[in-house]
Design a protein around this motif. Structure first.
Motif, short mmCIF file in Angstrom:
data_model
loop_
_atom_site.label_atom_id
_atom_site.label_comp_id
_atom_site.label_asym_id
_atom_site.label_seq_id
_atom_site.Cartn_x
_atom_site.Cartn_y
_atom_site.Cartn_z
N TYR A 334 0.83 -1.19 0.00
CA TYR A 334 0.00 0.00 0.00
C TYR A 334 0.88 1.26 0.00
CZ TYR A 334 -2.37 -3.91 2.24
OH TYR A 334 -2.82 -5.16 2.55
N GLY A 335 1.92 1.25 0.82
CA GLY A 335 2.77 2.41 0.94
C GLY A 335 3.59 2.69 -0.30
N MET A 336 4.06 1.62 -0.96
CA MET A 336 4.90 1.84 -2.13
C MET A 336 4.08 2.31 -3.33
SD MET A 336 7.73 -1.20 -1.71
CE MET A 336 8.85 -0.57 -2.96
N VAL A 337 2.86 1.79 -3.48
CA VAL A 337 1.99 2.29 -4.54
C VAL A 337 1.60 3.74 -4.24
CG1 VAL A 337 -0.19 1.98 -5.77
CG2 VAL A 337 1.13 -0.02 -5.08
N TRP A 338 1.30 4.02 -2.97
CA TRP A 338 1.00 5.41 -2.56
C TRP A 338 2.19 6.32 -2.83
CZ3 TRP A 338 3.47 8.52 1.01
CH2 TRP A 338 2.82 9.70 1.37
N PHE A 339 3.40 5.84 -2.56
CA PHE A 339 4.63 6.60 -2.79
C PHE A 339 4.71 7.06 -4.24
CE2 PHE A 339 9.05 6.73 -4.18
CZ PHE A 339 9.69 7.48 -3.18
N TYR A 340 4.27 6.18 -5.17
CA TYR A 340 4.35 6.51 -6.59
C TYR A 340 3.15 7.32 -7.08
CZ TYR A 340 8.12 3.04 -6.95
OH TYR A 340 9.29 2.33 -6.80
N VAL A 341 1.93 6.95 -6.68
CA VAL A 341 0.75 7.52 -7.36
C VAL A 341 -0.26 8.19 -6.43
CG1 VAL A 341 0.92 5.91 -9.29
CG2 VAL A 341 -0.45 5.28 -7.30
N GLY A 342 0.01 8.24 -5.14
CA GLY A 342 -0.87 8.98 -4.24
C GLY A 342 -2.11 8.20 -3.81
N TYR A 343 -3.01 8.89 -3.11
CA TYR A 343 -4.18 8.25 -2.51
C TYR A 343 -5.12 7.65 -3.55
CZ TYR A 343 -2.88 10.45 1.93
OH TYR A 343 -2.21 10.83 3.07
N LEU A 344 -5.60 8.46 -4.48
CA LEU A 344 -6.58 7.98 -5.45
C LEU A 344 -5.97 6.93 -6.38
CD1 LEU A 344 -8.44 11.30 -6.39
CD2 LEU A 344 -9.16 9.49 -4.80
N GLY A 345 -4.72 7.12 -6.77
CA GLY A 345 -4.05 6.15 -7.63
C GLY A 345 -3.91 4.80 -6.95
N THR A 346 -3.60 4.81 -5.65
CA THR A 346 -3.47 3.56 -4.90
C THR A 346 -4.80 2.83 -4.82
OG1 THR A 346 -1.72 4.55 -3.56
CG2 THR A 346 -2.74 2.55 -2.70
N ILE A 347 -5.86 3.56 -4.55
CA ILE A 347 -7.19 2.94 -4.47
C ILE A 347 -7.58 2.34 -5.82
CG2 ILE A 347 -9.65 3.43 -4.16
CD1 ILE A 347 -8.78 5.51 -2.04
N ALA A 348 -7.36 3.08 -6.91
CA ALA A 348 -7.70 2.58 -8.25
C ALA A 348 -6.88 1.34 -8.59
CB ALA A 348 -7.46 3.68 -9.29
N TYR A 349 -5.59 1.36 -8.28
CA TYR A 349 -4.73 0.22 -8.59
C TYR A 349 -5.12 -0.99 -7.74
CZ TYR A 349 -0.55 -2.55 -9.51
OH TYR A 349 0.30 -3.55 -9.88
N THR A 350 -5.48 -0.77 -6.48
CA THR A 350 -5.89 -1.87 -5.61
C THR A 350 -7.17 -2.52 -6.11
OG1 THR A 350 -4.88 -0.71 -3.74
CG2 THR A 350 -6.32 -2.54 -3.22
N VAL A 351 -8.10 -1.72 -6.64
CA VAL A 351 -9.31 -2.29 -7.25
C VAL A 351 -8.93 -3.22 -8.40
CG1 VAL A 351 -11.36 -1.75 -8.63
CG2 VAL A 351 -10.83 -0.38 -6.61
N LEU A 352 -7.99 -2.79 -9.24
CA LEU A 352 -7.55 -3.61 -10.37
C LEU A 352 -6.92 -4.91 -9.89
CD1 LEU A 352 -7.02 -3.90 -13.44
CD2 LEU A 352 -4.85 -2.70 -13.07
N VAL A 353 -6.05 -4.85 -8.89
CA VAL A 353 -5.41 -6.05 -8.36
C VAL A 353 -6.45 -6.99 -7.76
CG1 VAL A 353 -3.80 -6.94 -6.62
CG2 VAL A 353 -3.19 -4.91 -7.95
N GLY A 354 -7.42 -6.44 -7.04
CA GLY A 354 -8.48 -7.27 -6.47
C GLY A 354 -9.31 -7.95 -7.54
#
Length: 443
Positions: A334-354
């Motif tokens: 969660y932290g490393m994706v947030w590090f790269y793309v921020g709050y909304l980007g992390t949530i969107a990417y996590t939806v894709l992974v799920g």
């Protein structure tokens, strides 16, 4: 108070979702389960114990963001259900595959070939690297870098699906030749001295065996597996320290350092993410590190020498202990994706992974599931298990092994079917010729 409130909220949320998933799928060993429980367990260890030994607590803010990401992960599951058009009854019926014996026998020649080829490539590569740096250079960064790169290193990645498959095959059939191949693969991977490579091997083998009903998870077994992970972690460093002698590698001083270093690794991801959340320097808002593998592949094809670097050099202290170095440059998934793309980007990417994780989960648990779906599931689940530590879906290893799993088994099936068709056709022609000769003779 917030140091204890965060873990309590997290554990309550995890328990409710895992209970719901167990009632739906008959197991809590799901993409959500393997992703969240290691993280939750480690956060509890840190905030209820680790902080009293000098480690910084995981903040309520970072824990609540992780909970939000987990909701997004489950949102990906729901999105996958809608997109697939599958009825809820069909998804709920996922169960243990019923063709395990025949499946293992059918694919055994392919994965034994994978194992032998990867072992030979590993031995050649290891010899070449030792010849260049000498035995004393095994502990060097240059040795690890060279042994982990190059054509032979890519060939060695065939060992990942081979190990998953042969691990389950050995538990079912107990063949000594298969055990020997497993040991050799493990040694070739551990020689790289990169912990996650060896841990993913073991996790993948265990998850595939669980999928086949060959093992069951109990508290004692989970404790045993944890000890094995510590052994693998320890061994990865002992290889380097052994250049000064085994007595030095297993000295009280070295082993005390490794024991302390283990908890720095274990706790580092969640604590480091908690530490950087309030920094004005982050996130950096760059998607290219998330998609680094296809982007770097395109650069290679175009002859561009400037490849994207994903090594994070922002080290963060995770404790106030001064006797040992306690810092981390990984911030959990969660932290490393947030590090790269921020709050909304992390949530969107996590939806894709799920979404992808649950599509593969449903596919792999069908009664007539193919080996590619099953291996893909255990590969994803292995990396999700390590998500408490770092982000691995932007690494070449994951993409290469995915390619091998999705492409080579179907090609193997096609070749076998063509061979069978050719043999049948030849046999029919032979029978037709014999009948023709018989008619001529009788006439």
């Amino acid at each position: 108070m917030s140091d204890f409130l965060g873990p309590l909220i997290l554990i309550t949320f995890c328990s409710v979702v895992s209970y719901w998933e167990h009632s739906r799928y008959g197991t809590a060993v799901t993409p959500f389960g393997v992703m969240v429980w290691p993280y939750a367990t480690i956060v509890i260890m840190i905030n209820f114990g680790g902080q009293f030994f000098g480690f910084f607590p995981v903040s309520l803010k970072s824990i609540m963001f992780v909970v939000l990401c987990l909701f997004a992960f489950l949102g990906g599951e729901k999105l996958a259900e809608v997109m697939s058009g599958a009825r809820r009854e069909e998804i709920n019926k996922v169960s243990q595959p019923d063709n395990i014996g025949s499946l293992l026998e059918y694919y055994r020649p392919l994965f034994i070939t994978f194992a032998v080829v990867s072992i030979v490539a590993g031995l050649i590569h290891f010899r070449q690297t030792v010849n260049e740096y000498g035995w004393a250079g095994i502990a060097s960064t240059e040795f690890r870098s060279d042994y982990g790169t190059g054509f032979l290193s890519h060939i060695q990645n065939l060992s990942r699906p081979a190990f998953f498959f042969l691990f389950a095959h050995y538990l079912l059939n107990r063949k000594k030749q298969v055990l020997l191949l497993l040991i050799l693969i493990f040694l070739m991977v551990v020689a790289r001295q990169v912990k996650y490579h060896a841990i993913v091997l073991l996790l993948g083998g265990v998850y595939l065996s669980y999928l086949y009903g060959l093992i069951r998870f109990t508290f004692k077994k989970l404790l045993f597996y944890s000890l094995i992970i510590y052994f693998v972690f320890n061994l990865a460093y002992v290889i380097g320290f052994s250049t000064l002698g085994l007595s030095h590698a297993y000295s009280t001083k070295v082993q005390g350092f490794l024991f302390n270093h283990f908890f720095t690794y274990l706790f580092g991801g969640p604590i480091a993410f908690s530490q950087i959340m309030d920094s004005a320097a982050f996130p950096v808002y760059s998607w290219q590190e998330i998609l680094v593998v296809p982007l770097n592949l395109a650069k290679k094809i175009q002859g561009d020498p400037y490849l994207i670097d994903i090594i994070i050099r922002n080290w963060v202290n995770v404790s106030n202990i001064t006797k040992y170095s306690h810092s981390a440059n990984v911030y959990s998934f969660y932290g490393m994706v947030w590090f790269y793309v921020g709050y909304l980007g992390t949530i969107a990417y996590t939806v894709l992974v799920g979404m992808i994780s649950y599509l593969v989960f449903w596919s792999a648990r069908r009664k007539n599931a193919g080996i590619a779906a099953q291996l893909m599931l255990v590969l994803i689940m292995s990396f999700l298990t390590l998500s408490f530590f770092g982000f691995y879906f932007n690494m070449v290893n994951f993409w290469e092994v995915t390619f091998f799993i999705l492409v080579i088994p179907p090609v193997y099936v096609l070749i076998r079917r063509l061979a069978h068709f050719s043999l049948t056709l030849h046999r029919d022609e032979s029978l037709g010729n014999e009948e023709g000769h018989s008619k001529v003779f009788l006439s």
